[in-house]
Design a protein around this motif. Structure first.
Motif, PDB file in Angstrom:
ATOM      1  N   THR A 225      46.107  41.932  56.241  1.00 41.58           N
ATOM      2  CA  THR A 225      46.114  43.026  55.277  1.00 41.58           C
ATOM      3  C   THR A 225      46.679  42.560  53.940  1.00 41.58           C
ATOM      4  N   ASP A 228      44.173  40.372  52.174  1.00 39.98           N
ATOM      5  CA  ASP A 228      43.089  41.173  51.606  1.00 39.98           C
ATOM      6  C   ASP A 228      43.534  41.834  50.309  1.00 39.98           C
ATOM      7  N   GLU A 229      44.771  42.368  50.301  1.00 42.63           N
ATOM      8  CA  GLU A 229      45.282  43.024  49.099  1.00 42.63           C
ATOM      9  C   GLU A 229      45.438  42.027  47.957  1.00 42.63           C
ATOM     10  N   GLN A 230      45.932  40.825  48.278  1.00 40.75           N
ATOM     11  CA  GLN A 230      46.081  39.808  47.255  1.00 40.75           C
ATOM     12  C   GLN A 230      44.732  39.401  46.670  1.00 40.75           C
ATOM     13  N   GLU A 231      43.717  39.313  47.535  1.00 42.88           N
ATOM     14  CA  GLU A 231      42.384  38.932  47.081  1.00 42.88           C
ATOM     15  C   GLU A 231      41.796  39.992  46.167  1.00 42.88           C
ATOM     16  N   GLN A 232      42.061  41.267  46.497  1.00 47.20           N
ATOM     17  CA  GLN A 232      41.539  42.348  45.672  1.00 47.20           C
ATOM     18  C   GLN A 232      42.226  42.398  44.311  1.00 47.20           C
ATOM     19  N   GLU A 233      43.516  41.999  44.273  1.00 48.05           N
ATOM     20  CA  GLU A 233      44.276  42.040  43.023  1.00 48.05           C
ATOM     21  C   GLU A 233      44.003  40.834  42.137  1.00 48.05           C
ATOM     22  N   PRO A 236      38.961  38.245  38.517  1.00 46.21           N
ATOM     23  CA  PRO A 236      37.687  37.588  38.813  1.00 46.21           C
ATOM     24  C   PRO A 236      37.578  36.223  38.150  1.00 46.21           C
TER      25      PRO A 236
END
Length: 243
Positions: A225, A228-233, A236
């Motif tokens: 989890t 995933d949060e780090q990847e979303q933050e 780009p």
């Protein structure tokens, strides 16, 4: 020659180290910050800033980066900088897979001969874990397991297991902030102690295997989890213009 007691010297009020040239102090300070979350996964560790903050030269910092890299806590980026290692679900799986192969066997061997004094100490540690700050829970958890396993009289295996617990400690911090998980850990630890007190090695070994598997599942879920949060933050990646 440096003072042999330097490694026990604390930080003063502003965070600067009392002994300015002791590599051990720098390692301990940075390790503590990583394990308690003050230095988050992916944080940059810049020599110039840390040297100023801790009051040391860059030589002990470089050696500290090297030692922490061998522990899996730091990833060296270049000669002058490093970063706190990112969390890894693969590392969690490997650490707990190895623990599953060693620790139930150690407890099986220990359960038949651990003295009452050892069991009483284990119970005291469980009580301390119930009240402690999450930053301290991992080290107390190791002391508990060490007390239980020591009666097996397998020092080489015990040293290997300690290394696994040390590597796992940063992950325990994410797990143990959850109050229901702490209550579950209390119950399972007390069950291990009771099986040992009753001289039931098979039940103790089986219960420990379930305990380790459960902890692995909880930590893996939290780490995934978090990742995933780090990847979303993460910003780009910009693609360069074609030439």
């Amino acid at each position: 020659m440096s003072d042999p007691t330097a490694a026990d010297s604390p930080s003063n009020g502003d965070g600067r180290l009392v002994r300015k040239t002791a590599v051990e102090l720098v390692v301990n300070e940075l390790r503590s910050r990583i394990l308690n979350g003050e230095l988050a996964p992916g944080s940059q560790l810049r020599q110039e800033a840390l040297a100023e903050e801790l009051g040391v030269s860059r030589i002990p910092l470089r050696e500290a980066f090297r030692l922490l890299s061998s522990e899996g806590l730091v990833e060296q980026k270049s000669h002058r900088s490093a970063m706190v290692s990112l969390l890894s679900s693969g590392e969690v799986e490997e650490l707990f897979d190895i623990r599953l192969r060693l620790e139930p066997w150690l407890l099986y061997e220990a359960a038949r001969k651990i003295p009452e004094a050892g069991l009483a100490e284990a119970e005291r540690l469980v009580a301390e874990m119930d009240q402690t700050h999450p930053n301290n829970w991992g080290s107390l958890n190791w002391r508990l397991h060490e007390v239980l396993y020591s009666a097996a009289d397998k020092p080489t295996a015990l040293a290997m297991v300690k290394a696994l617990h040390d590597k796992s400690e940063r992950y325990f911090r994410f797990q143990i902030v959850n109050a229901p998980i702490r209550k579950q850990a209390h119950k399972e630890h007390m069950q291990l102690i009771e099986y040992c007190r009753g001289r039931k090695p098979k039940q103790a070994s089986d219960a420990l295997e379930a305990h380790i598997k459960g902890a692995a599942e909880q930590i893996l879920a939290i780490v995934r989890t978090f990742m995933d949060e780090q990847e979303q933050e993460a910003p780009p990646v910009r693609k360069g213009k074609k030439t």
